[in-house]
Motif scaffolding. Structure first.
Motif, PDB file in Angstrom:
ATOM      1  N   ASP A   1      -6.001   9.519  -1.020  1.00  0.00           N
ATOM      2  CA  ASP A   1      -5.139   8.463  -1.546  1.00  0.00           C
ATOM      3  C   ASP A   1      -4.616   7.567  -0.434  1.00  0.00           C
ATOM      4  O   ASP A   1      -4.160   6.456  -0.691  1.00  0.00           O
ATOM      5  CB  ASP A   1      -3.939   9.071  -2.302  1.00  0.00           C
ATOM      6  N   GLY A   2      -4.666   8.058   0.802  1.00  0.00           N
ATOM      7  CA  GLY A   2      -4.216   7.242   1.924  1.00  0.00           C
ATOM      8  C   GLY A   2      -5.225   6.175   2.316  1.00  0.00           C
ATOM      9  O   GLY A   2      -4.894   5.260   3.063  1.00  0.00           O
ATOM     10  N   PHE A   3      -6.457   6.299   1.835  1.00  0.00           N
ATOM     11  CA  PHE A   3      -7.471   5.299   2.131  1.00  0.00           C
ATOM     12  C   PHE A   3      -7.367   4.133   1.140  1.00  0.00           C
ATOM     13  O   PHE A   3      -6.772   4.244   0.086  1.00  0.00           O
ATOM     14  CB  PHE A   3      -8.865   5.925   2.090  1.00  0.00           C
ATOM     15  N   GLY A   4      -7.985   3.024   1.507  1.00  0.00           N
ATOM     16  CA  GLY A   4      -7.832   1.810   0.713  1.00  0.00           C
ATOM     17  C   GLY A   4      -6.707   0.949   1.246  1.00  0.00           C
ATOM     18  O   GLY A   4      -6.542  -0.211   0.847  1.00  0.00           O
TER      19      GLY A   4
ATOM     20  N   PHE B   1       4.154   5.325  -5.860  1.00  0.00           N
ATOM     21  CA  PHE B   1       4.211   5.223  -7.331  1.00  0.00           C
ATOM     22  C   PHE B   1       2.870   5.524  -8.000  1.00  0.00           C
ATOM     23  O   PHE B   1       2.746   5.348  -9.216  1.00  0.00           O
ATOM     24  CB  PHE B   1       4.696   3.824  -7.721  1.00  0.00           C
ATOM     25  N   ASN B   2       1.870   5.912  -7.186  1.00  0.00           N
ATOM     26  CA  ASN B   2       0.553   6.284  -7.716  1.00  0.00           C
ATOM     27  C   ASN B   2      -0.074   5.141  -8.531  1.00  0.00           C
ATOM     28  O   ASN B   2      -0.566   5.350  -9.648  1.00  0.00           O
ATOM     29  CB  ASN B   2       0.661   7.547  -8.575  1.00  0.00           C
ATOM     30  N   ILE B   3      -0.047   3.948  -7.971  1.00  0.00           N
ATOM     31  CA  ILE B   3      -0.634   2.777  -8.633  1.00  0.00           C
ATOM     32  C   ILE B   3      -2.133   2.754  -8.335  1.00  0.00           C
ATOM     33  O   ILE B   3      -2.528   2.922  -7.185  1.00  0.00           O
ATOM     34  CB  ILE B   3       0.021   1.480  -8.119  1.00  0.00           C
TER      35      ILE B   3
ATOM     36  N   ALA C   1       0.822  -1.208   0.000  1.00  0.00           N
ATOM     37  CA  ALA C   1       0.000   0.000   0.000  1.00  0.00           C
ATOM     38  C   ALA C   1       0.857   1.260   0.000  1.00  0.00           C
ATOM     39  O   ALA C   1       0.508   2.271  -0.629  1.00  0.00           O
ATOM     40  CB  ALA C   1      -0.932  -0.007   1.209  1.00  0.00           C
ATOM     41  N   MET C   2       1.989   1.216   0.720  1.00  0.00           N
ATOM     42  CA  MET C   2       2.911   2.352   0.693  1.00  0.00           C
ATOM     43  C   MET C   2       3.472   2.540  -0.716  1.00  0.00           C
ATOM     44  O   MET C   2       3.578   3.676  -1.202  1.00  0.00           O
ATOM     45  CB  MET C   2       4.069   2.110   1.669  1.00  0.00           C
TER      46      MET C   2
ATOM     47  N   ALA D   1       0.255  10.139   2.223  1.00  0.00           N
ATOM     48  CA  ALA D   1      -0.420  10.739   1.066  1.00  0.00           C
ATOM     49  C   ALA D   1      -0.465  12.258   1.151  1.00  0.00           C
ATOM     50  O   ALA D   1      -0.384  12.945   0.130  1.00  0.00           O
ATOM     51  CB  ALA D   1      -1.835  10.180   0.957  1.00  0.00           C
ATOM     52  N   SER D   2      -0.577  12.803   2.375  1.00  0.00           N
ATOM     53  CA  SER D   2      -0.665  14.251   2.516  1.00  0.00           C
ATOM     54  C   SER D   2       0.617  14.948   2.075  1.00  0.00           C
ATOM     55  O   SER D   2       0.580  16.101   1.643  1.00  0.00           O
ATOM     56  CB  SER D   2      -0.980  14.616   3.969  1.00  0.00           C
ATOM     57  N   VAL D   3       1.742  14.246   2.190  1.00  0.00           N
ATOM     58  CA  VAL D   3       3.025  14.833   1.766  1.00  0.00           C
ATOM     59  C   VAL D   3       3.272  14.580   0.283  1.00  0.00           C
ATOM     60  O   VAL D   3       3.648  15.493  -0.465  1.00  0.00           O
ATOM     61  CB  VAL D   3       4.180  14.255   2.602  1.00  0.00           C
TER      62      VAL D   3
END
Length: 230
Positions: free
Chosen positions: A206-209, A141-143, A135-136, A195-197
């Protein structure tokens, strides 16, 4: 102070319906022995107190530190460090998860010790750690999340063909218990912080999931145990 009262109200509203239903059943259908019924009442009070203290601790300690770690890691510009810390935190927070301990002890009893308690706990923890790391990587890498979920559950479906039938329900229960009160707040806060950074405050969603991905790990881990022990 208002936050503490909000937590107290939340706990009362969560526990009160169950207590009321059991009390009604006690005096209409069940008729438990008085000592057992009083133990239930005492247990409800202790659970309520413990849950209240736990939620207060989560909001004043776990959530802030998780988000702080998540927002600090990307500033190092070291992808390997972000992934490694994600893996380690996923493992240790799962080991601390009380729901995982309960499931492991029950399976240990039912299987007659065939699946040792610690083997299951550490296998589930490693599975969570690997998928927290995944997940990180997804955030870095914005997958797209849908591709990771599709790939993960495709592997689950494939591995299920080789897993003994008795292990399949256990594996999905293991995926459920990892989404408990210890794991979810910390892992979510970690993901939102990263995700906030990396994506900016406007894209913290984007941090969810992350929890959805993390729950795949225990399923796969228990299925692998099934192949080994089965």
């Amino acid at each position: 102070m208002s936050d503490i009262f909000d937590q107290l109200k939340e706990v009362v509203m969560a526990i009160l319906p169950l207590a009321v239903v059991i009390i009604i059943l006690q005096y209409t259908l069940i008729g438990l022995p008085p000592d057992l019924f009083f133990r239930f009442i005492a247990g409800v009070v202790m659970v309520g107190l413990g849950l209240f203290l736990f939620l207060v601790g989560v909001h004043i300690g776990l959530l802030p530190i998780g988000e702080l770690i998540g927002s600090t890691l990307p500033k190092t510009n070291k992808i390997w460090l972000i992934l490694s810390v994600g893996f380690v935190l996923g493992v240790v927070v799962t080991i601390a998860e009380p729901d995982v301990r309960v499931l492991a002890s029950q399976i240990d009893d039912v299987s007659g010790g065939e699946i040792p308690n610690l083997v299951l706990v550490y296998s589930v923890a490693l599975g969570v750690g690997f998928f927290v790391m995944t997940a990180m990587a997804r955030t870095v890498f914005n997958i797209p999340l849908k591709w990771l979920l599709a790939g993960g559950y495709s592997i689950v479906g494939l591995l299920a063909l080789f897993t003994p039938a008795t292990f399949i329900p256990i594996s999905f229960d293991a995926g459920g218990v990892t989404t408990g009160p210890m794991t979810v707040p910390f892992i979510l806060a970690l993901g939102v912080g990263v995700a906030s950074v990396l994506r900016g405050k406007s894209s913290t969603s984007d941090g969810f999931g992350l929890v959805a991905l993390a729950s795949i790990g225990p399923i796969l881990a228990v299925m692998v145990l099934g192949v080994i022990y089965g």
